[in-house]
Design a protein around this motif. Structure first.
Motif: not given
Length: 63
Positions: A43-52
């Motif tokens: 939500a903060e934009g600090r994790l790229d879910l698509a990359g994960v």
């Protein structure tokens, strides 16, 4: 909140859960806290879910 205070709060919550609900309650709480942390970082934009998800599927490597 500083990382020290956050760590202290997480440790206190986990200790109370372990004493109240036993080992399995402790593991479920740890799992939910990890999922909550991942959602918060996304939500903060600090994790790229698509990359994960790509990494979990084997479509992308870390090198």
């Amino acid at each position: 909140m500083s990382p020290t205070v956050t760590g202290l709060a997480v440790g206190a919550v986990l200790a109370v859960v372990a004493l109240s609900f036993g080992f399995w309650g402790f593991l479920v709480t740890v799992l939910f806290m990890a999922v909550g942390a991942a959602v918060g970082r996304a939500a903060e934009g600090r994790l790229d879910l698509a990359g994960v998800l790509d990494a979990l599927r084997g479509k992308r490597s870390s090198s």
